[in-house]
Write an enzyme that holds these catalytic residues in place. Structure first.
Site, PDB file in Angstrom:
ATOM      1  N   LYS A   1       0.859  -1.178   0.000  1.00  0.00           N
ATOM      2  CA  LYS A   1       0.000   0.000   0.000  1.00  0.00           C
ATOM      3  C   LYS A   1       0.899   1.234   0.000  1.00  0.00           C
ATOM      4  O   LYS A   1       1.912   1.280   0.706  1.00  0.00           O
ATOM      5  CB  LYS A   1      -0.879  -0.042   1.255  1.00  0.00           C
ATOM      6  CG  LYS A   1      -1.929   1.061   1.355  1.00  0.00           C
ATOM      7  CD  LYS A   1      -2.769   0.829   2.608  1.00  0.00           C
ATOM      8  CE  LYS A   1      -3.850   1.871   2.794  1.00  0.00           C
ATOM      9  NZ  LYS A   1      -4.673   1.603   3.998  1.00  0.00           N
TER      10      LYS A   1
ATOM     11  N   SER B   1      -9.455   1.383   3.345  1.00  0.00           N
ATOM     12  CA  SER B   1      -8.670   2.167   2.417  1.00  0.00           C
ATOM     13  C   SER B   1      -7.650   1.362   1.614  1.00  0.00           C
ATOM     14  O   SER B   1      -7.096   1.847   0.633  1.00  0.00           O
ATOM     15  CB  SER B   1      -7.930   3.263   3.188  1.00  0.00           C
ATOM     16  OG  SER B   1      -7.009   2.695   4.119  1.00  0.00           O
TER      17      SER B   1
ATOM     18  N   SER C   1      -9.885  -1.017   7.344  1.00  0.00           N
ATOM     19  CA  SER C   1      -9.203  -0.724   6.084  1.00  0.00           C
ATOM     20  C   SER C   1      -8.480  -1.903   5.454  1.00  0.00           C
ATOM     21  O   SER C   1      -8.071  -1.830   4.301  1.00  0.00           O
ATOM     22  CB  SER C   1      -8.222   0.437   6.269  1.00  0.00           C
ATOM     23  OG  SER C   1      -8.914   1.659   6.358  1.00  0.00           O
TER      24      SER C   1
END
Length: 549
Positions: A165, A246, A270
């Site tokens: 990420k 996310s 997330s």
């Protein structure tokens, strides 16, 4: 002489054929007109899915792939097709066996993923807008892994291409958190968990898209959108199903088989949310199990990285690779846990699991409970008490107000001009259409929140107590885990510091994935993985998205 001329002719012919093969049409990433797609999107019943754009207005994927031009020129569709059965959906032990027997190499594995990413991301009808950057040295590193192969790699991360990420620092790629304000955040040290991955021989393939600032930026905006990467899309239904957030790119890339594994981060849901909605395994560990130094923060109270994989075994292998005591993370714990030692048993018999009564109205959850019962699990129906998470937003506000400046001062490139949330807001206002098309309401809320640190400590204590009260059945009924759906109870798990493991459970009639989430007591990750493995082997429901096979 004739023989010499003949062999010379054959060699020239071979070289000529090779050149012809390599001179295939170069793959070019082209911007396409998305006006009709955006217009169609406005009819979506989910307001968050009424996108303003799909493609990144900032990123040029041709530049991202530039370092691999020469290598990919000679890696053709027939090579890719031949390798698909060896790689797609295979777990790490299987890939390592193929490499040990010579059917595969770390270089070929890496080339396969680079080719596959390029193949789909350059296709306007299939692109997922999932990649932000690629490690320019990854093929060189893969060749080094091949040259220095280790003996016992079957259950090791060694040589495996991993995606991160893009809020996790790396020394060889920028770390943007999806924000243009951090686009030049290049000269950083590796995050603690990246150091650990590299020490174990993992290949950092690249960085993936995410909800900008880990979805603590705009209010009611699309999940998986960032100004750097554009709109991440779900491979099970592009523009139809949400990606979750996310860690949208981390889940999407693994669902689409763009890497062996990915790393996401979670504050509240997330990892669990995108893993669930993209039919992959996601583990949100107890805070402090994995080090957090070098990760763009929301909340030092709740943040944690975690692995996202196609199966439980790979998840455990990733946990082993990333673990370690992080001296600069105040929450880090010194643990001696091996998340895969001696393997997992396919045993559900006698496992005491909590079933949330109100969720039994979901037909897939109810059917899954039936399967677990028939497999011998002891299922106890529970009704958690009604508990409010008062002050949750305040916790995030004040933590980020204090934690982001610390990251910018200690772990970001010295050339980054912004030093606070307030600075980022001002930077974005200079070109809001490019930098914040959905607004920055949550950032504005952070600046406006005047809660004192003393008051914050009271809020934290109350939230922790509320979370523990919600899951009191774990202790009262001697449960090993409580069964939830997707990220339904991620907020409660976050404040109580309970780990969560989500495993594919099935697909709705629409084709949208749905997952079973196991919520355990603090530091019970190994137990959750064991139960998750038994469940995975019992059901084996994960299937590849049909347009990405």
């Amino acid at each position: 002489m004739k023989k010499l001329l003949y062999f010379t002719f054959l060699i020239l012919l071979f070289i000529g054929c090779q050149k012809t093969k390599s001179q295939q049409d170069a793959v070019v990433f082209k911007k396409y007109s998305e006006s009709s797609a955006i217009q169609k999107q406005q009819d979506h019943e989910n307001k968050r899915m009424q996108f303003k754009l799909f493609q990144s207005k900032y990123l040029d994927m041709n530049t991202v792939f530039k370092p691999f031009e020469n290598d990919l020129e000679y890696f053709l569709e027939e090579h890719y097709t031949a390798l698909k059965p060896l790689i797609l959906e295979q777990d790490i032990p299987t890939l390592q066996k193929h490499i040990k027997t010579g059917r595969l190499s770390y270089e070929k594995l890496t080339l396969f993923y680079l080719y596959r990413i390029q193949k789909f991301e350059s296709d306007s009808s299939k692109s997922l807008n999932s990649i932000i950057s690629l490690n320019p040295n990854v093929l060189k590193e893969a060749r080094a892994r091949d040259k220095n192969k280790k003996e016992n790699t079957e259950y090791a991360i060694y040589g495996m291409p991993i995606l991160l990420k893009d809020n996790i620092n790396t020394k060889d790629m920028p770390t943007t958190a999806g924000a243009i304000a951090l686009a030049e955040n290049k000269n950083t040290a590796d995050a603690f968990i990246v150091e650990k991955l590299r020490e174990k021989g993992a290949l950092i393939l690249g960085k993936v898209n995410l909800s900008e600032w880990a979805y603590f930026f705009c209010s009611g905006c699309p999940l998986g959108y960032s100004a750097i990467g554009g709109q991440t899309l779900n491979p099970y239904g592009r523009g139809i199903f949400e990606t979750g957030g996310s860690s949208a790119g981390s889940a999407v890339t693994i669902a689409a088989n763009f890497a062996v594994a990915a790393v996401g981060t979670e504050t509240s849901g997330s990892i669990t949310s995108p893993a669930s909605l993209n039919s992959v395994v996601g583990l949100k560990p107890t805070i402090g199990v994995l080090g957090r130094t070098g990760i763009v923060p929301i909340s030092s109270t709740l943040d944690t990285p975690g692995p996202m994989t196609k199966n439980i075994i790979d998840n455990a292998i990733c946990m082993n690779a990333m673990r370690g005591f992080d001296q600069t993370d105040a929450a880090s714990k010194e643990l001696a846990v091996d998340y895969f030692k001696n393997g997992f048993k396919q045993k559900l018999k006698g496992r005491r699991l909590g079933v949330i009564k109100s969720l039994l109205t979901d037909s897939i959850y109810s059917a899954t409970v039936g399967k677990l019962r028939r497999a011998g699990a002891e299922l106890i129906e529970i009704t958690p008490p009604e508990v409010a998470l008062n002050g949750f937003l305040t916790l995030l506000n004040i933590d980020m107000k204090n934690d982001l400046p610390k990251y910018l001062a200690a772990d970001a490139d010295e050339q980054i001009a912004v030093t606070s949330v307030k600075d980022v807001i001002a930077f974005n206002l200079k070109d809001s259409l490019l930098r914040a098309p959905y607004g920055q309401q949550l950032f504005e809320g952070i600046v406006e929140d005047t809660t004192t640190l003393a008051k914050l400590e009271i809020i934290k204590t109350n939230l922790t107590n509320s979370g523990r009260k919600y899951f009191q059945a774990l202790k009262n009924d001697n449960l090993e885990a409580i069964l939830s759906i997707n990220n339904y109870h991620s907020g409660f798990a976050a404040v109580a510091n309970h780990p969560t493991l989500t495993v594919p459970m099935g697909y709705k009639n629409s084709g949208e994935p749905i997952s079973l989430t196991f919520i355990g007591t603090p530091l019970s990750e190994r137990i959750l993985l064991e139960i998750g493995y038994a469940f995975e082997q019992l059901t084996k429901v994960r299937k590849m998205p049909k347009n990405y096979q």
